[in-house]
Design a protein around this motif. Structure first.
Motif, PDB file in Angstrom:
ATOM      1  N   ASP A 134     -11.616  -8.756  -9.195  1.00  0.00           N
ATOM      2  CA  ASP A 134     -10.579  -8.016  -8.486  1.00  0.00           C
ATOM      3  C   ASP A 134     -10.114  -8.869  -7.310  1.00  0.00           C
ATOM      4  O   ASP A 134     -10.907  -9.554  -6.655  1.00  0.00           O
ATOM      5  CB  ASP A 134     -11.083  -6.652  -8.022  1.00  0.00           C
ATOM      6  CG  ASP A 134     -12.006  -6.731  -6.810  1.00  0.00           C
ATOM      7  OD1 ASP A 134     -11.490  -6.741  -5.678  1.00  0.00           O
ATOM      8  OD2 ASP A 134     -13.229  -6.779  -7.015  1.00  0.00           O
ATOM      9  N   PHE A 135      -8.819  -8.858  -7.069  1.00  0.00           N
ATOM     10  CA  PHE A 135      -8.218  -9.729  -6.067  1.00  0.00           C
ATOM     11  C   PHE A 135      -7.859  -8.996  -4.779  1.00  0.00           C
ATOM     12  O   PHE A 135      -7.200  -9.569  -3.911  1.00  0.00           O
ATOM     13  CB  PHE A 135      -6.963 -10.396  -6.638  1.00  0.00           C
ATOM     14  CG  PHE A 135      -7.213 -11.203  -7.879  1.00  0.00           C
ATOM     15  CD1 PHE A 135      -8.282 -12.077  -7.957  1.00  0.00           C
ATOM     16  CD2 PHE A 135      -6.383 -11.078  -8.981  1.00  0.00           C
ATOM     17  CE1 PHE A 135      -8.530 -12.824  -9.098  1.00  0.00           C
ATOM     18  CE2 PHE A 135      -6.609 -11.824 -10.134  1.00  0.00           C
ATOM     19  CZ  PHE A 135      -7.678 -12.698 -10.202  1.00  0.00           C
ATOM     20  N   GLU A 136      -8.287  -7.721  -4.659  1.00  0.00           N
ATOM     21  CA  GLU A 136      -7.979  -6.984  -3.445  1.00  0.00           C
ATOM     22  C   GLU A 136      -8.719  -7.610  -2.267  1.00  0.00           C
ATOM     23  O   GLU A 136      -9.922  -7.825  -2.315  1.00  0.00           O
ATOM     24  CB  GLU A 136      -8.422  -5.524  -3.595  1.00  0.00           C
ATOM     25  CG  GLU A 136      -7.843  -4.804  -4.793  1.00  0.00           C
ATOM     26  CD  GLU A 136      -6.401  -4.412  -4.588  1.00  0.00           C
ATOM     27  OE1 GLU A 136      -5.971  -4.315  -3.425  1.00  0.00           O
ATOM     28  OE2 GLU A 136      -5.691  -4.214  -5.593  1.00  0.00           O
ATOM     29  N   GLY A 137      -7.995  -7.891  -1.200  1.00  0.00           N
ATOM     30  CA  GLY A 137      -8.644  -8.467  -0.031  1.00  0.00           C
ATOM     31  C   GLY A 137      -7.675  -8.711   1.096  1.00  0.00           C
ATOM     32  O   GLY A 137      -6.466  -8.811   0.893  1.00  0.00           O
ATOM     33  N   VAL A 138      -8.212  -8.807   2.303  1.00  0.00           N
ATOM     34  CA  VAL A 138      -7.380  -9.102   3.466  1.00  0.00           C
ATOM     35  C   VAL A 138      -8.247  -9.764   4.529  1.00  0.00           C
ATOM     36  O   VAL A 138      -9.389  -9.368   4.766  1.00  0.00           O
ATOM     37  CB  VAL A 138      -6.728  -7.818   4.026  1.00  0.00           C
ATOM     38  CG1 VAL A 138      -7.763  -6.770   4.391  1.00  0.00           C
ATOM     39  CG2 VAL A 138      -5.836  -8.135   5.208  1.00  0.00           C
ATOM     40  N   PHE A 169      -2.573 -15.711  11.829  1.00  0.00           N
ATOM     41  CA  PHE A 169      -2.386 -15.762  10.377  1.00  0.00           C
ATOM     42  C   PHE A 169      -3.046 -14.559   9.736  1.00  0.00           C
ATOM     43  O   PHE A 169      -4.142 -14.149  10.127  1.00  0.00           O
ATOM     44  CB  PHE A 169      -2.991 -17.050   9.811  1.00  0.00           C
ATOM     45  CG  PHE A 169      -2.889 -17.166   8.319  1.00  0.00           C
ATOM     46  CD1 PHE A 169      -1.689 -17.485   7.712  1.00  0.00           C
ATOM     47  CD2 PHE A 169      -3.995 -16.944   7.511  1.00  0.00           C
ATOM     48  CE1 PHE A 169      -1.581 -17.587   6.336  1.00  0.00           C
ATOM     49  CE2 PHE A 169      -3.909 -17.050   6.133  1.00  0.00           C
ATOM     50  CZ  PHE A 169      -2.689 -17.370   5.549  1.00  0.00           C
ATOM     51  N   SER A 170      -2.392 -13.979   8.739  1.00  0.00           N
ATOM     52  CA  SER A 170      -2.967 -12.884   7.958  1.00  0.00           C
ATOM     53  C   SER A 170      -2.681 -13.113   6.484  1.00  0.00           C
ATOM     54  O   SER A 170      -1.572 -13.516   6.112  1.00  0.00           O
ATOM     55  CB  SER A 170      -2.377 -11.541   8.395  1.00  0.00           C
ATOM     56  OG  SER A 170      -2.893 -10.495   7.600  1.00  0.00           O
ATOM     57  N   ASN A 171      -3.680 -12.858   5.653  1.00  0.00           N
ATOM     58  CA  ASN A 171      -3.559 -13.032   4.212  1.00  0.00           C
ATOM     59  C   ASN A 171      -3.948 -11.730   3.519  1.00  0.00           C
ATOM     60  O   ASN A 171      -5.054 -11.222   3.696  1.00  0.00           O
ATOM     61  CB  ASN A 171      -4.460 -14.168   3.732  1.00  0.00           C
ATOM     62  CG  ASN A 171      -4.372 -14.370   2.232  1.00  0.00           C
ATOM     63  OD1 ASN A 171      -3.391 -14.878   1.710  1.00  0.00           O
ATOM     64  ND2 ASN A 171      -5.432 -13.979   1.532  1.00  0.00           N
ATOM     65  N   SER A 172      -3.038 -11.185   2.728  1.00  0.00           N
ATOM     66  CA  SER A 172      -3.280  -9.956   1.990  1.00  0.00           C
ATOM     67  C   SER A 172      -3.057 -10.213   0.507  1.00  0.00           C
ATOM     68  O   SER A 172      -2.007 -10.715   0.112  1.00  0.00           O
ATOM     69  CB  SER A 172      -2.323  -8.857   2.476  1.00  0.00           C
ATOM     70  OG  SER A 172      -2.445  -7.695   1.684  1.00  0.00           O
ATOM     71  N   THR A 173      -4.046  -9.890  -0.325  1.00  0.00           N
ATOM     72  CA  THR A 173      -3.941 -10.110  -1.771  1.00  0.00           C
ATOM     73  C   THR A 173      -4.248  -8.818  -2.514  1.00  0.00           C
ATOM     74  O   THR A 173      -4.927  -7.924  -2.000  1.00  0.00           O
ATOM     75  CB  THR A 173      -4.915 -11.203  -2.249  1.00  0.00           C
ATOM     76  OG1 THR A 173      -6.258 -10.831  -1.905  1.00  0.00           O
ATOM     77  CG2 THR A 173      -4.584 -12.543  -1.611  1.00  0.00           C
TER      78      THR A 173
END
Length: 464
Positions: A134-138, A169-173
């Motif tokens: 699963d690629f859910e992440g932040v 920086f913020s990364n949401s997937t």
């Protein structure tokens, strides 16, 4: 007089010169990933089932394992995954956390004895759905590298803002990859188990990154720049698998299985090329950098919009697994799996030479990996106690020891007769540097990203 200038751009591309989204090499690794989701028994023993068989999920490691099951069985697994991220950037550490809950496995084995007088005395048909990743992440980070990429305002091109003051920086997937497997297996004289399967893979993956820079010129004028990138991918593919298990005696068996590369004939990449609306009410929130959460929606902040679609092919690595299992009558067992995958063989394909450099990078910068899974199970009447350990090398040639993935697993099971209930807990940790710049104009250290992932799974299964 001191000036404060602000501008923002919103793009969706993995190939821009200042890309902070994952590049195609990183995406190739991501789409090849398999986190060994399965039944709770399977996960509690760290997936070391290549020579054991009998479990619904063992079929995913070695398709010969289904014929080990003496009875038909069906099972469903619910799983919860929690990941804690620690992002270190130029002396600052930012901690975030993400949870995921879903059905992670559902399938069954249809086992039946031969109706004829033959040495092939038992057969099995298997079907199984399972989550691969699963690629859910932040995660987010902030710090000051002292450098600036966005150093020029569109309305003030004569002034250079080269003194970096802060980067945020913020990364949401979001998204997941999964596989549906179907196969056939048989046992010869209760010694040799053989099987083959076909696997249908699919994935969706989206990523939204936000980078804010605060830069100054030599007269203390300030420029605030916000770069947002939004990208989305989906694809479906197929692979084949075959394997055998040989039972030397009641105490020892070994197995070997091979899975072909997964061929994705069409990867769809969609891009929103947006013109940012400075009057959007969320503009101040982005500049203030409120925390971003994972979403399955593209950012809709545009006053003008253009959609681009990009289609190409992908081949992920094949996999070879060698296994051994030691059985201590009905008291317990120890199982060991070794897996080899050659990531340098990942390849994109398109009619032109667009991916030639990317494919060459796979050959130059990536290598084959070794993974070890060890599991054990001990039975006390109707109760089973399980544990395991797993280790997987990073596919990057320049990886450090802490970039490899390692972890442990624990679990319990209770047999009510025709119904079984199993619980498992797994934990793993690894480091993965993340570059927020990909530009020859900026020499900035990557984010030092550590993620600690734990999973709790529960399976209820029925036997006939």
């Amino acid at each position: 007089m001191k000036k404060i200038l602000t501008f923002a751009i919103l793009v969706a591309s993995t190939c821009t010169a200042f890309s902070q989204s994952l590049g195609y090499n990183d995406l190739g690794i991501l789409f090849s990933k398999d986190d060994n989701y399965g039944t709770a028994r399977f996960e509690a023993m760290s997936g070391a089932f290549g020579a054991l068989g009998g479990d619904i999920s063992s079929f995913g490691i070695n398709p010969a394992g289904s014929a080990v099951a003496l009875k038909s069985a069906f099972g469903v697994t619910l799983g919860n995954r929690n990941t804690e991220y620690s992002a270190r950037y130029y002396g600052n550490t930012t901690n975030t956390e993400d949870d995921f809950f879903n059905i992670t496995q559902a399938g069954g084995i249809l086992s039946f004895d031969s109706a004829y007088d033959t040495d092939w005395n038992r057969f099995a048909l298997t079907f199984n759905y399972r989550l691969k990743s699963d690629f859910e992440g932040v995660f987010s980070s902030q710090g000051n590298s002292g450098q600036a990429l966005f150093n020029e305002h569109p309305d003030d091109t004569n002034n250079q803002f080269n003194n970096g003051q802060e980067q945020r920086f913020s990364n949401s997937t979001y998204g997941e990859s999964s596989v549906f497997e179907m196969g056939f297996s048989a046992v010869h004289q209760n010694k040799l188990y053989a099987g083959a399967s076909i696997k249908f893979h699919s994935f969706t993956f989206g990523q939204i990154t936000r980078l804010r820079e605060i830069n100054e010129d030599n007269n203390n004028n300030t420029l605030t720049a916000l770069n947002i990138q939004d990208s989305y991918f989906e694809g479906s593919g197929v692979s084949l698998s075959a394997g055998f298990i040989y039972k030397v005696n009641q105490s020892f068996r070994f197995g070997l299985a091979y899975e072909t590369p997964t061929w994705y004939p069409e990867i769809f990449e969609d891009s929103n090329l947006n013109v940012f609306d400075p009057n959007d009410p969320r503009y101040d929130d982005w500049l203030g950098y409120t925390e971003i959460s994972a979403t399955n929606q593209s950012t809709d902040v545009n006053s003008g919009e253009e959609f681009n679609s990009f289609v190409y092919k992908l081949r992920t690595p094949s996999k070879l697994t060698a296994s051994a299992a030691f059985i201590f009558e009905k008291q317990g067992l120890i199982s060991i799996d070794y897996t080899y995958k050659n990531y340098s063989g990942i390849k994109y394909d398109q009619s032109d030479s667009y991916f030639s450099d990317v494919n060459q990078n796979f050959k130059n910068d990536f290598e084959g990996t070794h993974a070890f899974n060890i599991g054990t199970e001990w039975r006390f009447d109707k109760m089973s106690v399980r544990g395991g350990y797993h280790f997987e090398e990073s596919p990057y040639k320049n990886a450090l020891d802490e970039d490899h993935i390692s972890g442990f697993s624990l679990g319990l099971g209770y047999n009510f007769g025709h119904i079984k209930f199993d619980l498992s807990y797994t934990n793993s940790e690894n480091n993965s540097p993340y570059n927020i710049y990909n530009s020859p104009n900026v020499n900035v250290n990557p984010i030092e990203l550590t993620n600690n992932t734990s999973r709790i799974s529960g399976t209820i299964s029925f036997s006939l």
